[in-house]
Design a protein around this motif. Structure first.
Motif, PDB file in Angstrom:
ATOM      1  N   UNK A  13       1.034  -1.184  -0.391  1.00  0.00           N
ATOM      2  CA  UNK A  13       0.133  -0.112   0.292  1.00  0.00           C
ATOM      3  C   UNK A  13       1.183   1.170   0.019  1.00  0.00           C
ATOM      4  N   UNK A  14       1.845   1.173   0.590  1.00  0.00           N
ATOM      5  CA  UNK A  14       2.521   2.417   0.939  1.00  0.00           C
ATOM      6  C   UNK A  14       3.199   2.548  -0.292  1.00  0.00           C
ATOM      7  N   UNK A  15       4.007   1.761  -1.476  1.00  0.00           N
ATOM      8  CA  UNK A  15       4.435   1.610  -2.296  1.00  0.00           C
ATOM      9  C   UNK A  15       3.421   2.226  -3.370  1.00  0.00           C
ATOM     10  N   UNK A  16       1.786   1.574  -3.967  1.00  0.00           N
ATOM     11  CA  UNK A  16       2.013   2.331  -4.618  1.00  0.00           C
ATOM     12  C   UNK A  16       0.552   3.439  -4.471  1.00  0.00           C
ATOM     13  N   UNK A  17       0.326   3.476  -3.434  1.00  0.00           N
ATOM     14  CA  UNK A  17      -0.864   5.199  -2.908  1.00  0.00           C
ATOM     15  C   UNK A  17       0.744   6.106  -3.046  1.00  0.00           C
ATOM     16  N   UNK A  18      -0.355   7.510  -3.677  1.00  0.00           N
ATOM     17  CA  UNK A  18       0.016   8.733  -3.947  1.00  0.00           C
ATOM     18  C   UNK A  18       0.538   9.441  -2.774  1.00  0.00           C
ATOM     19  N   UNK A  19      -0.483   9.237  -2.207  1.00  0.00           N
ATOM     20  CA  UNK A  19      -0.675  10.272  -0.485  1.00  0.00           C
ATOM     21  C   UNK A  19      -0.494   9.556   0.543  1.00  0.00           C
ATOM     22  N   UNK A  20       0.016   9.748   2.262  1.00  0.00           N
ATOM     23  CA  UNK A  20       0.245   9.126   3.083  1.00  0.00           C
ATOM     24  C   UNK A  20      -1.400   8.816   3.170  1.00  0.00           C
ATOM     25  N   UNK A  21      -2.171   9.609   3.213  1.00  0.00           N
ATOM     26  CA  UNK A  21      -3.422   9.067   3.393  1.00  0.00           C
ATOM     27  C   UNK A  21      -4.121   7.789   3.122  1.00  0.00           C
ATOM     28  N   UNK A  22      -3.441   7.399   2.016  1.00  0.00           N
ATOM     29  CA  UNK A  22      -3.822   5.898   1.520  1.00  0.00           C
ATOM     30  C   UNK A  22      -2.668   4.579   1.927  1.00  0.00           C
ATOM     31  N   UNK A  23      -1.342   4.868   3.054  1.00  0.00           N
ATOM     32  CA  UNK A  23      -0.948   4.011   3.425  1.00  0.00           C
ATOM     33  C   UNK A  23      -1.527   2.831   3.974  1.00  0.00           C
ATOM     34  N   UNK A  24      -2.493   2.899   4.442  1.00  0.00           N
ATOM     35  CA  UNK A  24      -3.437   1.955   5.596  1.00  0.00           C
ATOM     36  C   UNK A  24      -4.675   1.503   4.407  1.00  0.00           C
ATOM     37  N   UNK A  25      -4.895   2.600   3.816  1.00  0.00           N
ATOM     38  CA  UNK A  25      -6.230   1.966   2.762  1.00  0.00           C
ATOM     39  C   UNK A  25      -6.745   2.185   1.887  1.00  0.00           C
ATOM     40  N   UNK A  26      -5.085   1.203   0.602  1.00  0.00           N
ATOM     41  CA  UNK A  26      -4.824   1.878  -0.923  1.00  0.00           C
ATOM     42  C   UNK A  26      -5.444   0.280  -0.758  1.00  0.00           C
ATOM     43  N   UNK A  27      -5.447  -1.017  -0.699  1.00  0.00           N
ATOM     44  CA  UNK A  27      -5.917  -2.120  -1.056  1.00  0.00           C
ATOM     45  C   UNK A  27      -7.170  -2.318  -0.576  1.00  0.00           C
ATOM     46  N   UNK A  28      -7.587  -2.127   0.839  1.00  0.00           N
ATOM     47  CA  UNK A  28      -9.106  -2.441   1.475  1.00  0.00           C
ATOM     48  C   UNK A  28     -10.530  -1.310   0.849  1.00  0.00           C
ATOM     49  N   UNK A  29     -10.006  -0.231   0.470  1.00  0.00           N
ATOM     50  CA  UNK A  29     -11.113   0.850   0.323  1.00  0.00           C
ATOM     51  C   UNK A  29     -11.275   1.260  -1.030  1.00  0.00           C
ATOM     52  N   UNK A  30     -11.911   0.779  -1.604  1.00  0.00           N
ATOM     53  CA  UNK A  30     -12.988   1.336  -3.195  1.00  0.00           C
ATOM     54  C   UNK A  30     -12.721   2.895  -3.234  1.00  0.00           C
TER      55      UNK A  30
END
Length: 319
Positions: free
Chosen positions: A186-203
Motif C-alpha cells: 500500500x505504501x508503495x502504490x498509494x500517491x499520498x500518506x492518507x492512502x497508506x493503510x487503505x490503498x488495497x482495502x477501500x474503493x
C-alpha cells in the motif's frame, strides 16, 4: 541512454496477451487430468493516463472496477450466470459457489489479469463450448450490448454503491489487521500518506485516492459514479477476441499436442472453427434473457454511522 530507458519502459507496459492479428480467435488450451474446470482470462493493459487501448492505472487502483464486474458476474442468486449453468447441468448441483471472478495478477509492469473460473460437471465438460458462450453472454448484458435487453447504467451504479460500502465495512471492522506485506505494498502504490493503510482495502474515486485528507466513509454518489465509469471501461476490454480459454479434464479430437517448455506440462491447442467462433461472437454481443442483476443488499448500513465514526476518529487523531 534516456531513449533506451523510455523504449524499455514502454515495452514493459505492453499487453502480454494482445488480441490475435486479423481478428482471428485465440486457440483454446485443453488440459487433461481429473480436475474439471473452465478458466477464461483477459489481460487488462494499464497506462499512466487513459488511452483507447488501456485503462488508467490510477483509476484501476483507486476505483477497483474489477470488483464491481466480478460481483455481477459471480453472484449466486436467481438469474445469475451460476444459477443458469446449474439449471443447464453444466455445474454440479451441490452447495458452494461454482463460478468465481477476480483479478489474479496486478503488476507494476502495466497490466493485470482478470479471470472467470467455472467448476464443471461431467455435462459441463462435454459441453464446455456452451459454457464459454454463457460467460460471453453474461458480459454482453453488462455492457448493455445489442440495444434492448442490455443492462442499464443503473445496474453498474447499484453494484458500485454496494461494493464501495462493503469495502468501507470491511475496512472499518476488519477481521484482522493488515500484514506487513500488505502495508508495504500500500505504501508503495498509494500517491499520498492518507492512502497508506487503505490503498488495497477501500474503493475510492481518484480524487479521494490522491487527496491528503482521508476519504469519508459511507455512501458517496461521486465515488459510485467514478467506480461505475471505470467498470464500463473495463467491460469494453472483456471481449471474445481478447479471451484466453483453458479447459481442464477433457480431451478433444483435432487438438494439437504441446508441451510447456519450462514445467513440462502436457496440453493441447484447439483453434475454434468458423461456426464455433461465430456463435461465441454472437453470444458476446447478445444479452441473454436469463440474466438478472443481484437484488439489493438489505443489510448494508447507511452512510451516517460511518461518517460519525470517521469524524470521531479524525478528531481523536488530531487531539
Amino acid at each position: 541512454d534516456a531513449a533506451g530507458v523510455a523504449v524499455r519502459r514502454e515495452a514493459g507496459r505492453s499487453d502480454p496477451l494482445p488480441p490475435m492479428p486479423g481478428g482471428r480467435p485465440p486457440p483454446v488450451f485443453i488440459v487433461g487430468g481429473s480436475r474439471q474446470s473452465l478458466t477464461m482470462t483477459w489481460s487488462i493493459p494499464l497506462h499512466d493516463g487513459r488511452a483507447a487501448t488501456a485503462l488508467d492505472i490510477s483509476d484501476w487502483r483507486a476505483c477497483k472496477p474489477a470488483v464491481v464486474v466480478s460481483h455481477l458476474v459471480a453472484h449466486q442468486g436467481p438469474g445469475s450466470l451460476s444459477a443458469y449453468l446449474q439449471e443447464q447441468g453444466f455445474v454440479e448441483d451441490s452447495l458452494g459457489p461454482k463460478v468465481a471472478a477476480e483479478v489474479t495478477i496486478s503488476t507494476e509492469e502495466g497490466f493485470a489479469f482478470w479471470e472467470v473460473r467455472v467448476q464443471l460437471s461431467e455435462e459441463g465438460v462435454a459441453r464446455w463450448r456452451d459454457v464459454v458462450a454463457s460467460v460471453f453472454a453474461a458480459l454482453a448484458v453488462l455492457r448493455g450490448a445489442a440495444g434492448a435487453g442490455g443492462a442499464s447504467r443503473g445496474v453498474l451504479l447499484d453494484a458500485a454503491k454496494e461494493v464501495t460500502v462493503l469495502s468501507d465495512v470491511s475496512w472499518r471492522f476488519p477481521d484482522r489487521p493488515p500484514s506487513a506485506l500488505e502495508l508495504a505494498n500500500d505504501m508503495r502504490v498509494a500517491p499520498r500518506a492518507a492512502g497508506y493503510v487503505v490503498a488495497s482495502r477501500r474503493i475510492m474515486s481518484v480524487d479521494e485516492w490522491q487527496s491528503s485528507e482521508p476519504a469519508p466513509l459511507g455512501k458517496n454518489s461521486k465515488r459510485s459514479e467514478a467506480v461505475a465509469d471505470e467498470a464500463e471501461r473495463l467491460l469494453g476490454r472483456l471481449t471474445a477476441e481478447a479471451a484466453r480459454i483453458v479447459v481442464c479434464g477433457t480431451a478433444e479430437a483435432g487438438a494439437v499436442a504441446r508441451v510447456e517448455p519450462f514445467l513440462g506440462v502436457r496440453f493441447s491447442e484447439l483453434p475454434p472453427d468458423g461456426e464455433l467462433w461465430a456463435s461465441w461472437r454472437s453470444a458476446a454481443s447478445t444479452p441473454p434473457r436469463w440474466w438478472t442483476p443481484p437484488p439489493p443488499n438489505m443489510y448494508l448500513p447507511s452512510a451516517e454511522p460511518f461518517q460519525e465514526a470517521a469524524a470521531e476518529a479524525v478528531t481523536t487523531a488530531r487531539a
